[in-house]
Design a protein around this motif. Structure first.
Motif, mmCIF file in Angstrom:
data_model
loop_
_atom_site.group_PDB
_atom_site.id
_atom_site.type_symbol
_atom_site.label_atom_id
_atom_site.label_comp_id
_atom_site.label_asym_id
_atom_site.label_seq_id
_atom_site.Cartn_x
_atom_site.Cartn_y
_atom_site.Cartn_z
ATOM 1 N N ASN A 30 37.290 44.776 45.127
ATOM 2 C CA ASN A 30 37.202 43.916 46.308
ATOM 3 C C ASN A 30 38.382 44.137 47.254
ATOM 4 O OD1 ASN A 30 34.878 42.859 45.256
ATOM 5 N ND2 ASN A 30 35.891 41.093 44.349
ATOM 6 N N GLY A 31 38.834 45.364 47.407
ATOM 7 C CA GLY A 31 39.856 45.678 48.394
ATOM 8 C C GLY A 31 41.289 45.632 47.899
ATOM 9 N N SER A 32 41.557 45.150 46.704
ATOM 10 C CA SER A 32 42.933 45.145 46.212
ATOM 11 C C SER A 32 42.952 45.465 44.730
ATOM 12 C CB SER A 32 43.592 43.782 46.461
ATOM 13 O OG SER A 32 42.938 42.788 45.718
ATOM 14 N N ALA A 33 44.051 45.997 44.285
ATOM 15 C CA ALA A 33 44.184 46.335 42.875
ATOM 16 C C ALA A 33 44.264 45.049 42.059
ATOM 17 C CB ALA A 33 45.427 47.190 42.654
ATOM 18 N N ILE A 34 43.693 45.073 40.868
ATOM 19 C CA ILE A 34 43.629 43.871 40.039
ATOM 20 C C ILE A 34 45.032 43.421 39.623
ATOM 21 C CG2 ILE A 34 43.288 45.077 37.855
ATOM 22 C CD1 ILE A 34 41.609 41.801 38.934
ATOM 23 N N LYS A 35 45.952 44.357 39.442
ATOM 24 C CA LYS A 35 47.318 43.971 39.070
ATOM 25 C C LYS A 35 47.990 43.188 40.193
ATOM 26 C CE LYS A 35 48.178 47.644 35.769
ATOM 27 N NZ LYS A 35 48.998 48.794 35.414
ATOM 28 N N GLU A 36 47.708 43.560 41.432
ATOM 29 C CA GLU A 36 48.270 42.828 42.570
ATOM 30 C C GLU A 36 47.677 41.423 42.654
ATOM 31 O OE1 GLU A 36 47.442 45.248 45.941
ATOM 32 O OE2 GLU A 36 48.757 46.859 45.278
ATOM 33 N N ARG A 37 46.390 41.300 42.388
ATOM 34 C CA ARG A 37 45.756 39.973 42.407
ATOM 35 C C ARG A 37 46.298 39.100 41.291
ATOM 36 N NH1 ARG A 37 39.417 40.117 43.328
ATOM 37 N NH2 ARG A 37 39.633 39.269 45.398
ATOM 38 N N LEU A 38 46.524 39.702 40.134
ATOM 39 C CA LEU A 38 47.047 38.952 38.991
ATOM 40 C C LEU A 38 48.475 38.488 39.258
ATOM 41 C CD1 LEU A 38 45.928 38.126 36.261
ATOM 42 C CD2 LEU A 38 46.934 40.167 35.290
ATOM 43 N N ALA A 39 49.264 39.331 39.938
ATOM 44 C CA ALA A 39 50.643 38.963 40.251
ATOM 45 C C ALA A 39 50.721 37.855 41.299
ATOM 46 C CB ALA A 39 51.421 40.187 40.726
ATOM 47 N N ALA A 40 49.618 37.600 42.009
ATOM 48 C CA ALA A 40 49.594 36.562 43.040
ATOM 49 C C ALA A 40 49.179 35.199 42.485
ATOM 50 C CB ALA A 40 48.654 36.974 44.173
ATOM 51 N N VAL A 41 49.178 35.056 41.149
ATOM 52 C CA VAL A 41 48.850 33.772 40.524
ATOM 53 C C VAL A 41 50.151 33.070 40.177
ATOM 54 C CG1 VAL A 41 47.771 32.655 38.543
ATOM 55 C CG2 VAL A 41 46.668 34.620 39.616
ATOM 56 N N ASP A 42 50.335 31.866 40.722
ATOM 57 C CA ASP A 42 51.498 31.042 40.416
ATOM 58 C C ASP A 42 51.134 30.135 39.244
ATOM 59 O OD1 ASP A 42 53.982 29.695 40.636
ATOM 60 O OD2 ASP A 42 53.030 28.137 41.857
ATOM 61 N N VAL A 43 51.870 30.248 38.153
ATOM 62 C CA VAL A 43 51.620 29.419 36.980
ATOM 63 C C VAL A 43 52.460 28.157 37.118
ATOM 64 C CG1 VAL A 43 51.642 29.306 34.470
ATOM 65 C CG2 VAL A 43 51.209 31.491 35.604
ATOM 66 N N ALA A 44 51.791 27.017 37.209
ATOM 67 C CA ALA A 44 52.482 25.731 37.375
ATOM 68 C C ALA A 44 53.249 25.386 36.096
ATOM 69 C CB ALA A 44 51.479 24.633 37.694
ATOM 70 N N PRO A 45 54.370 24.666 36.220
ATOM 71 C CA PRO A 45 55.132 24.264 35.016
ATOM 72 C C PRO A 45 54.281 23.432 34.053
ATOM 73 C CG PRO A 45 56.420 23.884 36.998
ATOM 74 C CD PRO A 45 55.037 24.242 37.453
#
Length: 190
Positions: A52-67
Motif C-alpha cells: 500500500n505504498g510504504s514498507a511494512i517496517k516503516e508502518r510498524l515503526a509508526a505505531v506509538d505504544v501507550a504506557p
C-alpha cells in the motif's frame, strides 16, 4: 537400473518415458496454481516489500505504544517498542496501541498441607490500535501468555522463578501482538 526404474518398478525405455511424461504434466499443471501467488495474491508477512505504498517496517515503526502500568506492563511495552522499531528511533506516530493487562496466578500440584509445588503465571491483554488522524479504532482484540514455574523452599528462588515466568509470558504477548500488528498494517484495513 535408474532410481525411477527401481522406485516405480518400471523397466526399460517405455517406463522411463512414462515417468518423464508424468513429471512434465505435473509441472505444466502446477504453473497456474503458482501464478496465483504473484503480485495480487501472496504477500510475505515479514518481507520488506512495499505494501500500500510504504514498507511494512516503516508502518510498524509508526505505531506509538501507550504506557502500560506495572512491571509486567512495562516489560510488554519495551518488548513491543523494540520489535516495532528494531532498536532504532521510532517514526512519527500514525497509530497508537492501547493495551490493558490482567495478571493471574494459578496453583498446580497442591500438596495435602496446602503448599503448591508449581504455579502458572498468566497475562490476559486486550488491545486496540487507533489511527491518530481520525481517532478510529482500526483493530482490537485480546492476547494471552502463560508461563509455569516451580515453587521451592527458598523464598528468593520463588521470587526469581516468578519474575522469570512474568518475563516469558510478557515476551509471548509482545510477539503475538507484533504479529497481529503486522497482519493489520499489511492489509487494507489500516
Amino acid at each position: 537400473m535408474s532410481l525411477a526404474e527401481g522406485r516405480f518398478g518400471l523397466g526399460g525405455k517405455c517406463g522411463l518415458a512414462a515417468v518423464r511424461g508424468f513429471l512434465l504434466a505435473s509441472a505444466v499443471l502446477s504453473l497456474p496454481v503458482l501464478g496465483g501467488c504473484g503480485s495480487g495474491g501472496f504477500h510475505p508477512l515479514y518481507g520488506s516489500a512495499l505494501i500500500n505504498g510504504s514498507a511494512i517496517k516503516e508502518r510498524l515503526a509508526a505505531v506509538d505504544v501507550a504506557p502500560i502500568p506495572g512491571r509486567v506492563g512495562q516489560r510488554i511495552r519495551n518488548e513491543l517498542i523494540f520489535q516495532t522499531t528494531g532498536g532504532g528511533s521510532p517514526a512519527p506516530p500514525k497509530y497508537r496501541l492501547d493495551i490493558a493487562i490482567r495478571e493471574s496466578v494459578t496453583s498446580m500440584l497442591v500438596a495435602v498441607d496446602g503448599n503448591a509445588g508449581s504455579q502458572i503465571y498468566g497475562i490476559d491483554a486486550s488491545y486496540s490500535l487507533v489511527r491518530l488522524s481520525d481517532k478510529k479504532v482500526v483493530a482490537s482484540g485480546s492476547s494471552y501468555g502463560r508461563a509455569s514455574f516451580d515453587r521451592v523452599s527458598s523464598i528468593f528462588a520463588n521470587v526469581e522463578a516468578r519474575q522469570d515466568a512474568e518475563n516469558r509470558a510478557a515476551e509471548t504477548v509482545g510477539e503475538e501482538l507484533r504479529t497481529r500488528l503486522l497482519a493489520v498494517l499489511a492489509s487494507d484495513q489500516a
